[in-house]
Design an enzyme around this catalytic site. Structure first.
Site, PDB file in Angstrom:
ATOM      1  N   HIS A  23       0.836  -1.203   0.000  1.00  0.00           N
ATOM      2  CA  HIS A  23       0.000   0.000   0.000  1.00  0.00           C
ATOM      3  C   HIS A  23       0.868   1.249   0.000  1.00  0.00           C
ATOM      4  CE1 HIS A  23      -3.999  -1.865   0.786  1.00  0.00           C
ATOM      5  NE2 HIS A  23      -3.243  -2.845   1.290  1.00  0.00           N
ATOM      6  N   GLY A 183     -10.149  -2.372   2.986  1.00  0.00           N
ATOM      7  CA  GLY A 183     -10.860  -1.886   4.165  1.00  0.00           C
ATOM      8  C   GLY A 183     -11.368  -3.047   4.990  1.00  0.00           C
ATOM      9  N   GLU A 213      -8.566 -12.164   5.092  1.00  0.00           N
ATOM     10  CA  GLU A 213      -7.549 -11.651   6.008  1.00  0.00           C
ATOM     11  C   GLU A 213      -8.114 -11.715   7.424  1.00  0.00           C
ATOM     12  OE1 GLU A 213      -4.807  -7.647   6.759  1.00  0.00           O
ATOM     13  OE2 GLU A 213      -6.563  -7.530   5.462  1.00  0.00           O
ATOM     14  N   ASP A 302       2.711  -5.609   2.412  1.00  0.00           N
ATOM     15  CA  ASP A 302       1.471  -4.948   2.808  1.00  0.00           C
ATOM     16  C   ASP A 302       1.732  -3.486   3.151  1.00  0.00           C
ATOM     17  OD1 ASP A 302      -1.237  -4.775   3.156  1.00  0.00           O
ATOM     18  OD2 ASP A 302      -1.279  -5.712   5.131  1.00  0.00           O
TER      19      ASP A 302
END
Length: 364
Positions: A23, A183, A213, A302
């Site tokens: 990200h 999200g 996740e 991540d």
């Protein structure tokens, strides 16, 4: 006579790496967060030194809760509301990844979260693309060539996924390689965004979905069978559909078997998964079982700021936990390159011309 390079962080950093799940707003340099806060007037930072801020991000992300983990992004997104900030962050991202040996990366961000300063969605995307182009050029000049593709992300709890999907198609010849939703999973199933996924399929566009996740098999099933995801962002909870007997024999349920049989890539992020409670430790992470069962596992960071990690540290942790060798790291890297959203010939060229020669030098 040839010899194998030692499997230590120094050698692993030299290995060519491919990163599919990173990200943009989770990988800022702490010094950059501080500098941008001063420049933009953002006054909400929880610490005023580089070391203190880095420590705060790591400790806050170590809560074991995905919801609390996601709260740390308020500060990084808060300083990424101008064109100049977006260009700088993207440029530094490319340079940091390249210095860590990453040769191809797909970086994702949510354009809708960067419009508070008056930028349009299009201006946000164009600023990020400009920054990555600048960063890739700087990395190449420094002797660390890298290619970066962008994934535009829609937020699961919002209602702008169709707009973001249209951005993915509009800019797909300018550096955007796909689409994602992200999200909190619980209460926000991917099926809320079916119109976006139908639009993308009709436009022959690529997309991945955060699934499996913090939430389990229903999230994975919906992402694949209802929405048509090509990859699973994390997907670690597919292990819930695998029964392991006392003698080590594994029996796959129908969903797990489908994921393995169809070679659906799992964008696994070991350190992040530990932080959000999806795994108790790297040593207990399902990565080991999934790799042994020949799922298409890939190694990812991540959020490098929150997890205080790099691709080198993630691979090093897996080597320590599971005893992997160079051939295993090469397999995981080729898995990732095969699973990227580049065209087939471009994927093949990076595998044959960069990854395999790079590992050949290390293997000896």
């Amino acid at each position: 006579m040839t010899s194998t390079a030692p499997l230590d962080p120094t050698s692993i950093r030299r290995a060519p790496k491919v990163l599919l799940h990173d990200h943009l707003d989770g990988g800022l340099r702490p010094a950059t967060v501080l500098a941008l806060a001063r420049e933009t007037g953002y006054a909400e930072l929880p610490a005023d030194t580089e070391q203190g801020l880095a420590r705060w991000f790591r400790e806050s992300a170590d809560s074991g809760s995905l919801v609390r983990y996601l709260e740390t992004f308020a500060h990084t997104v808060g300083v990424m509301q101008t064109r100049e900030a977006l260009v700088r962050v993207a440029s530094e991202c490319a340079q940091d990844l390249a210095a860590d040996g990453v040769v191809y990366a797909e970086s994702r961000f949510a354009p809708e979260q960067h419009t508070d300063g008056g930028l349009t969605l299009e201006e946000v995307v164009e600023a990020v693309l400009e920054g990555f182009a600048e960063g890739c050029a700087a990395a190449a000049s420094a002797g660390h060539p890298i290619r970066v593709g962008v994934l535009v992300t829609a937020m699961r709890h919002a209602a702008r996924s169709r707009e973001i999907a249209e951005l993915a198609v509009t800019y797909r010849d300018a550096g955007v390689v796909g689409f994602d939703i992200a999200g909190a999973e619980a209460g926000y199933p991917p099926t809320r965004h079916l119109d976006a996924f139908e639009y993308l399929r009709q436009a022959n566009a690529h997309f991945t979905i955060h699934a499996g996740e913090a939430f389990g098999l229903p999230s994975i099933h919906e992402a694949l069978q209802w929405c048509g995801a090509e990859r699973l962002g994390h997907g670690v909870r597919i292990v819930d559909d695998i029964a392991v007997a006392a003698d080590g024999t594994a029996t796959l349920g129908r969903l797990a078997a489908y994921v393995r049989d169809q070679r659906i890539p799992l964008e696994l992020c070991p350190s992040s998964n530990v932080q959000t409670g999806a795994a108790a430790s790297v040593a207990e992470h399902p990565f080991g079982l999934l790799a042994a069962l020949r799922f298409r596992v890939t190694v990812n960071t991540d959020n490098r700021l929150m997890s205080d990690c790099t691709m080198t540290s993630e691979m090093s942790a897996l080597v320590e936990a599971f005893g992997y060798g160079w051939s295993d790291l090469q397999r995981f890297t080729i898995n990732a390159m095969k699973s990227s959203f580049l065209h087939f010939d471009e994927r093949l060229a990076i595998i044959d011309d960069v990854i395999k020669p790079g590992y050949a030098v290390l293997i000896g």
